[in-house]
Design a protein around this motif. Sequence first.
Motif, PDB file in Angstrom:
ATOM      1  N   LEU A   1       1.119  -1.370  -0.114  1.00 53.00           N
ATOM      2  CA  LEU A   1      -0.296  -0.071  -0.110  1.00 53.00           C
ATOM      3  C   LEU A   1       0.975   0.988  -0.132  1.00 53.00           C
ATOM      4  CD1 LEU A   1      -2.257  -1.645   2.628  1.00 53.00           C
ATOM      5  CD2 LEU A   1      -2.906  -1.017  -0.284  1.00 53.00           C
ATOM      6  N   LEU A   2       0.821   1.980  -1.184  1.00 51.98           N
ATOM      7  CA  LEU A   2       1.493   3.615  -1.061  1.00 51.98           C
ATOM      8  C   LEU A   2       0.961   4.890  -1.221  1.00 51.98           C
ATOM      9  CD1 LEU A   2       2.552   2.194  -4.821  1.00 51.98           C
ATOM     10  CD2 LEU A   2       3.541   1.607  -2.385  1.00 51.98           C
ATOM     11  N   ASN A   3       1.467   5.678  -0.429  1.00 45.06           N
ATOM     12  CA  ASN A   3       1.004   7.044  -1.074  1.00 45.06           C
ATOM     13  C   ASN A   3       0.838   7.988  -1.858  1.00 45.06           C
ATOM     14  OD1 ASN A   3       1.226   7.070   2.236  1.00 45.06           O
ATOM     15  ND2 ASN A   3       3.167   8.083   1.805  1.00 45.06           N
ATOM     16  N   SER A   4       0.833   7.306  -3.511  1.00 47.61           N
ATOM     17  CA  SER A   4       0.035   7.345  -4.241  1.00 47.61           C
ATOM     18  C   SER A   4       0.140   6.620  -5.114  1.00 47.61           C
ATOM     19  CB  SER A   4       1.174   8.790  -4.781  1.00 47.61           C
ATOM     20  OG  SER A   4       2.110   7.992  -5.093  1.00 47.61           O
ATOM     21  N   GLY A   5      -0.436   6.632  -6.215  1.00 44.56           N
ATOM     22  CA  GLY A   5      -0.641   6.096  -7.474  1.00 44.56           C
ATOM     23  C   GLY A   5      -2.239   5.593  -7.994  1.00 44.56           C
ATOM     24  N   ILE A   6      -2.436   4.133  -7.508  1.00 45.01           N
ATOM     25  CA  ILE A   6      -3.623   3.632  -7.561  1.00 45.01           C
ATOM     26  C   ILE A   6      -4.388   3.896  -6.803  1.00 45.01           C
ATOM     27  CG2 ILE A   6      -5.368   2.136  -8.872  1.00 45.01           C
ATOM     28  CD1 ILE A   6      -3.184   1.172 -11.426  1.00 45.01           C
ATOM     29  N   PRO A   7      -6.050   4.723  -6.680  1.00 39.08           N
ATOM     30  CA  PRO A   7      -6.225   4.278  -5.457  1.00 39.08           C
ATOM     31  C   PRO A   7      -6.773   2.632  -5.311  1.00 39.08           C
ATOM     32  CG  PRO A   7      -7.497   6.010  -6.874  1.00 39.08           C
ATOM     33  CD  PRO A   7      -6.022   5.140  -7.661  1.00 39.08           C
ATOM     34  N   PHE A   8      -6.538   2.642  -3.660  1.00 45.05           N
ATOM     35  CA  PHE A   8      -7.550   1.262  -3.891  1.00 45.05           C
ATOM     36  C   PHE A   8      -8.074   1.159  -2.369  1.00 45.05           C
ATOM     37  CE2 PHE A   8      -7.193  -2.405  -0.964  1.00 45.05           C
ATOM     38  CZ  PHE A   8      -6.863  -3.811  -2.106  1.00 45.05           C
ATOM     39  N   VAL A   9      -9.583   1.344  -2.629  1.00 42.23           N
ATOM     40  CA  VAL A   9     -11.248   1.347  -1.698  1.00 42.23           C
ATOM     41  C   VAL A   9     -11.249   0.671  -0.722  1.00 42.23           C
ATOM     42  CG1 VAL A   9     -13.184   2.734  -2.640  1.00 42.23           C
ATOM     43  CG2 VAL A   9     -11.335   3.643  -3.965  1.00 42.23           C
ATOM     44  N   SER A  10     -11.480   0.891  -0.657  1.00 44.92           N
ATOM     45  CA  SER A  10     -11.765  -0.002   0.725  1.00 44.92           C
ATOM     46  C   SER A  10     -13.070   0.727   1.620  1.00 44.92           C
ATOM     47  CB  SER A  10     -10.559  -0.744   2.090  1.00 44.92           C
ATOM     48  OG  SER A  10     -10.756  -0.094   3.279  1.00 44.92           O
ATOM     49  N   SER A  11     -13.764   0.283   2.392  1.00 41.41           N
ATOM     50  CA  SER A  11     -15.468   0.030   3.689  1.00 41.41           C
ATOM     51  C   SER A  11     -14.717   1.279   3.841  1.00 41.41           C
ATOM     52  CB  SER A  11     -16.074  -1.054   4.364  1.00 41.41           C
ATOM     53  OG  SER A  11     -14.788  -1.538   4.709  1.00 41.41           O
ATOM     54  N   ASN A  12     -13.665   1.196   4.720  1.00 42.54           N
ATOM     55  CA  ASN A  12     -13.060   2.112   5.275  1.00 42.54           C
ATOM     56  C   ASN A  12     -13.339   4.051   4.495  1.00 42.54           C
ATOM     57  OD1 ASN A  12     -12.587   1.083   7.573  1.00 42.54           O
ATOM     58  ND2 ASN A  12     -10.127   0.409   6.999  1.00 42.54           N
ATOM     59  N   ASP A  13     -13.173   3.604   3.517  1.00 40.63           N
ATOM     60  CA  ASP A  13     -12.964   5.007   2.170  1.00 40.63           C
ATOM     61  C   ASP A  13     -13.981   5.709   1.994  1.00 40.63           C
ATOM     62  OD1 ASP A  13      -9.618   4.782   2.186  1.00 40.63           O
ATOM     63  OD2 ASP A  13     -10.425   3.148   0.922  1.00 40.63           O
ATOM     64  N   LEU A  14     -15.613   4.650   2.545  1.00 41.39           N
ATOM     65  CA  LEU A  14     -16.644   4.890   2.215  1.00 41.39           C
ATOM     66  C   LEU A  14     -17.683   5.509   3.206  1.00 41.39           C
ATOM     67  CD1 LEU A  14     -17.855   1.789   0.349  1.00 41.39           C
ATOM     68  CD2 LEU A  14     -17.121   3.743  -0.405  1.00 41.39           C
ATOM     69  N   ALA A  15     -17.956   6.974   3.332  1.00 42.17           N
ATOM     70  CA  ALA A  15     -19.338   7.529   3.368  1.00 42.17           C
ATOM     71  C   ALA A  15     -19.541   8.230   3.393  1.00 42.17           C
ATOM     72  CB  ALA A  15     -18.296   8.943   4.733  1.00 42.17           C
ATOM     73  N   ASN A  16     -21.142   7.716   3.421  1.00 41.34           N
ATOM     74  CA  ASN A  16     -22.761   8.927   2.597  1.00 41.34           C
ATOM     75  C   ASN A  16     -22.651   8.507   1.413  1.00 41.34           C
ATOM     76  OD1 ASN A  16     -23.161   9.238   5.312  1.00 41.34           O
ATOM     77  ND2 ASN A  16     -22.008  11.359   4.614  1.00 41.34           N
ATOM     78  N   GLY A  17     -21.913   7.192   1.021  1.00 39.42           N
ATOM     79  CA  GLY A  17     -22.596   6.910  -0.132  1.00 39.42           C
ATOM     80  C   GLY A  17     -21.097   7.118  -1.164  1.00 39.42           C
ATOM     81  N   LYS A  18     -20.297   7.780  -0.891  1.00 44.25           N
ATOM     82  CA  LYS A  18     -19.341   8.495  -1.235  1.00 44.25           C
ATOM     83  C   LYS A  18     -17.842   8.321  -0.722  1.00 44.25           C
ATOM     84  CE  LYS A  18     -21.644  12.919  -2.689  1.00 44.25           C
ATOM     85  NZ  LYS A  18     -22.783  11.949  -1.681  1.00 44.25           N
ATOM     86  N   ILE A  19     -16.407   8.680  -1.676  1.00 45.85           N
ATOM     87  CA  ILE A  19     -15.320   8.031  -1.501  1.00 45.85           C
ATOM     88  C   ILE A  19     -14.828   8.831  -1.110  1.00 45.85           C
ATOM     89  CG2 ILE A  19     -13.020   6.890  -2.827  1.00 45.85           C
ATOM     90  CD1 ILE A  19     -14.335   5.682  -4.775  1.00 45.85           C
TER      91      ILE A  19
END
Length: 82
Positions: free
Chosen positions: A43-61
């Motif tokens: 897992l990096l600080n830049s690159g291709i976003p890796f979205v997990s459930s922790n990155d979701l709030a109110n139906g948005k990333i």
Amino acid sequence: MSDWKEIEFGKIPIHWDYITLENTDLKIGDGNYSSKYPTQEELLNSGIPFVSSNDLANGKITSINLRYISKEQHSKVIVTGK
């Protein structure tokens, strides 16, 4: 001419389209149990976003704690509709 456009939650690059997840061809699954799931070291600080459930709030990333993966790692975890 602006390089950004306003959408409901802020600005995005003018050449991006804003769509909801249900309007994509993404296959979303539970990656925690896959051998393809990135390790902490991958897992990096830049690159291709890796979205997990922790990155979701109110139906948005949200991008508050968003993590990224390399192009090489992305090619390992990508799931297509084929």
